[in-house]
Design an enzyme around this catalytic site. Sequence first.
Site, PDB file in Angstrom:
ATOM      1  N   GLY A 176      25.048  -4.423  79.389  1.00  0.00           N
ATOM      2  CA  GLY A 176      24.854  -2.968  78.858  1.00  0.00           C
ATOM      3  C   GLY A 176      25.061  -3.467  77.401  1.00  0.00           C
ATOM      4  CB  VAL A 200      28.712 -12.401  64.868  1.00  0.00           C
ATOM      5  CG1 VAL A 200      28.808 -13.632  64.614  1.00  0.00           C
ATOM      6  CG2 VAL A 200      29.316 -11.457  65.120  1.00  0.00           C
ATOM      7  NE  ARG A 235      22.399 -10.069  56.210  1.00  0.00           N
ATOM      8  CZ  ARG A 235      21.981  -9.374  55.566  1.00  0.00           C
ATOM      9  NH1 ARG A 235      22.207  -8.061  55.287  1.00  0.00           N
ATOM     10  NH2 ARG A 235      20.919  -9.632  55.681  1.00  0.00           N
ATOM     11  N   GLY A 264      30.703  -5.847  77.124  1.00  0.00           N
ATOM     12  CA  GLY A 264      31.493  -5.094  77.762  1.00  0.00           C
ATOM     13  C   GLY A 264      32.883  -5.935  78.922  1.00  0.00           C
ATOM     14  CB  SER A 295      29.924  -9.422  78.306  1.00  0.00           C
ATOM     15  OG  SER A 295      28.934  -9.107  78.823  1.00  0.00           O
ATOM     16  CG  ASP A 325      30.557   2.177  81.209  1.00  0.00           C
ATOM     17  OD1 ASP A 325      30.254   2.889  81.187  1.00  0.00           O
ATOM     18  OD2 ASP A 325      30.403   0.547  81.914  1.00  0.00           O
ATOM     19  NE  ARG A 373      18.958  28.954  85.815  1.00  0.00           N
ATOM     20  CZ  ARG A 373      17.060  28.817  85.378  1.00  0.00           C
ATOM     21  NH1 ARG A 373      17.005  28.289  84.922  1.00  0.00           N
ATOM     22  NH2 ARG A 373      16.250  29.440  86.405  1.00  0.00           N
ATOM     23  CG  MET A 385      25.074   5.676  82.146  1.00  0.00           C
ATOM     24  SD  MET A 385      24.403   4.668  81.041  1.00  0.00           S
ATOM     25  CE  MET A 385      22.938   4.904  82.016  1.00  0.00           C
ATOM     26  NE  ARG A 406      29.337  -1.059  85.162  1.00  0.00           N
ATOM     27  CZ  ARG A 406      29.596  -2.228  85.348  1.00  0.00           C
ATOM     28  NH1 ARG A 406      30.590  -3.342  84.780  1.00  0.00           N
ATOM     29  NH2 ARG A 406      28.137  -2.805  84.329  1.00  0.00           N
TER      30      ARG A 406
HETATM   31  P1  ADP Z   1      29.459  -5.325  80.761  1.00  0.00           P
HETATM   32  O1  ADP Z   1      29.675  -6.712  79.906  1.00  0.00           O
HETATM   33  O2  ADP Z   1      28.699  -4.913  80.581  1.00  0.00           O
HETATM   34  O3  ADP Z   1      30.633  -5.044  81.757  1.00  0.00           O
HETATM   35  P2  ADP Z   1      27.858  -6.729  83.564  1.00  0.00           P
HETATM   36  O4  ADP Z   1      29.733  -6.570  84.393  1.00  0.00           O
HETATM   37  O5  ADP Z   1      26.972  -6.909  83.626  1.00  0.00           O
HETATM   38  O6  ADP Z   1      28.180  -5.780  82.151  1.00  0.00           O
HETATM   39  O7  ADP Z   1      28.370  -8.305  82.850  1.00  0.00           O
HETATM   40  C1  ADP Z   1      27.717  -8.544  81.681  1.00  0.00           C
HETATM   41  C2  ADP Z   1      27.691 -10.393  82.438  1.00  0.00           C
HETATM   42  O8  ADP Z   1      28.278 -11.271  82.396  1.00  0.00           O
HETATM   43  C3  ADP Z   1      26.919 -10.481  83.614  1.00  0.00           C
HETATM   44  O9  ADP Z   1      25.775 -10.013  84.380  1.00  0.00           O
HETATM   45  C4  ADP Z   1      27.031 -11.717  84.292  1.00  0.00           C
HETATM   46  O10 ADP Z   1      26.639 -13.288  83.200  1.00  0.00           O
HETATM   47  C5  ADP Z   1      28.502 -11.829  83.368  1.00  0.00           C
HETATM   48  N1  ADP Z   1      30.335 -12.051  84.655  1.00  0.00           N
HETATM   49  C6  ADP Z   1      30.409 -10.426  84.797  1.00  0.00           C
HETATM   50  N2  ADP Z   1      30.916 -11.172  85.402  1.00  0.00           N
HETATM   51  C7  ADP Z   1      31.447 -12.536  85.516  1.00  0.00           C
HETATM   52  C8  ADP Z   1      32.315 -13.332  85.829  1.00  0.00           C
HETATM   53  N3  ADP Z   1      33.467 -12.812  86.838  1.00  0.00           N
HETATM   54  N4  ADP Z   1      32.737 -14.558  85.828  1.00  0.00           N
HETATM   55  C9  ADP Z   1      31.345 -15.013  84.585  1.00  0.00           C
HETATM   56  N5  ADP Z   1      30.307 -13.957  84.314  1.00  0.00           N
HETATM   57  C10 ADP Z   1      30.754 -12.792  84.315  1.00  0.00           C
HETATM   58  O1  F6P Z   2      27.953  -0.278  81.810  1.00  0.00           O
HETATM   59  C1  F6P Z   2      27.113   0.839  80.558  1.00  0.00           C
HETATM   60  C2  F6P Z   2      26.415   1.190  81.461  1.00  0.00           C
HETATM   61  O2  F6P Z   2      25.492   1.960  80.974  1.00  0.00           O
HETATM   62  C3  F6P Z   2      26.790   1.526  82.299  1.00  0.00           C
HETATM   63  O3  F6P Z   2      27.719   3.299  82.012  1.00  0.00           O
HETATM   64  C4  F6P Z   2      26.363   2.423  83.552  1.00  0.00           C
HETATM   65  O4  F6P Z   2      26.868   2.603  84.997  1.00  0.00           O
HETATM   66  C5  F6P Z   2      25.653   0.685  83.720  1.00  0.00           C
HETATM   67  O5  F6P Z   2      25.811   0.422  82.952  1.00  0.00           O
HETATM   68  C6  F6P Z   2      23.776   1.000  84.494  1.00  0.00           C
HETATM   69  O6  F6P Z   2      23.184  -0.554  84.265  1.00  0.00           O
HETATM   70  P1  F6P Z   2      21.910  -0.678  84.147  1.00  0.00           P
HETATM   71  O7  F6P Z   2      21.751  -1.036  82.418  1.00  0.00           O
HETATM   72  O8  F6P Z   2      22.186  -2.371  84.391  1.00  0.00           O
HETATM   73  O9  F6P Z   2      21.223  -0.705  85.578  1.00  0.00           O
END
Ligand code: ADP
Ligand code: F6P
Length: 323
Positions: A11, A23, A25, A102, A105, A127, A162, A169, A171
Amino acid sequence: MKRIGVLTSGGDAPGMNAAIRAVARTALYKGWEVRGILHGYRGLCNGNMINVRTRDVGGIIQQGGTWLGSARCPEFRTEEGRRKGLRTLHQNEIDALVIIGGNGSQQGAYALSQMGFPVVGIASTIDNDLYGTDISLGVDTALDVALVAIDSIKVTASSHQRAFVIEVMGRDCGYLALMAGIAGGADYIVIPEVEVDPEELAAEVGRVYERGKAHAIIVVAEGAKYNAKKLERFFIKNKARLGFELRVTILGYIQRGGNPGAWDRLLGTRLGAAATEQLALGEYGVMVGLLRGEIAPTPLSEVVANKKTLDPDLIQLVKTLAL
Ligand code: ADP
Ligand code: F6P
């Protein structure tokens, strides 16, 4: 170190651009080359990248979103996908990678570092569910955006006497809801970390009505068992007990798209510079975050193995203040 890569993943979060800029620069200042990998791990798997020079990152610090683009990339969760990513890095003679994102990632970052590639992560998600940082990049701006919305809703809620359920958000983490609720003066907060009995909540809203309050504001985390939709269904069935007329607003993506405020610009800049310094020191396999006011590294092995918890004192504070 001759050439590094930088990517944003998962996200998007306000402040990511400040981190990319810092990063790039900091690395260019050291005489390294910088490759910007487009759309996170998807670009890494497909070899999609650009050369980044110092002027390229001019004028992005104040912009929300991410200049490099981001993505959810299921392929990178597989061994084969990660091998493709590693091949891209070797073919393009990239010596190390900064991964801004996050929880998921940073799991990807840890997997890459386990394959022997030098990586440093930057804690970035609205989050605030990442272990290894007190506050992650983007949270402060997302909260400000939520508060503008809550303040406005309160105005119209009072005019019409009301009750509003406002969903934010986060998650499966209740941090955004908890903090937006406290700072927005909510009457109730519903978060995944605390079990809520909707019967009891409806009765509480009814008592607020009887006390003559002009409105009732309930801030709900999207990950709560009773999210906005479920609470709405329950409340409609139990209309008479609420007293108030009910309305529901789901804030959604508006929280993620804001322009970064001063805090996130500064945090992104400090984290971006610190991540690059970690690479210069040869201290890889860590994520940089803000711990007790200082920018500090935490091993990725710890980041992925631990869950960040909410401060129970803050949860109690909501109850204390909801008079
Ligand atoms: P965020 O980093 O915001 O929490 P996601 O949970 O969607 O978002 O993770 C981002 C990306 O990181 C995923 O789409 C995937 O490519 C990679 N990723 C997530 N979990 C794993 C994992 N266990 N091993 C390797 N890559 C992962
Ligand atoms: O991780 C950030 C976030 O905005 C969460 O708060 C939310 O649940 C999720 O991403 C939404 O994901 P997407 O952009 O894939 O719909």
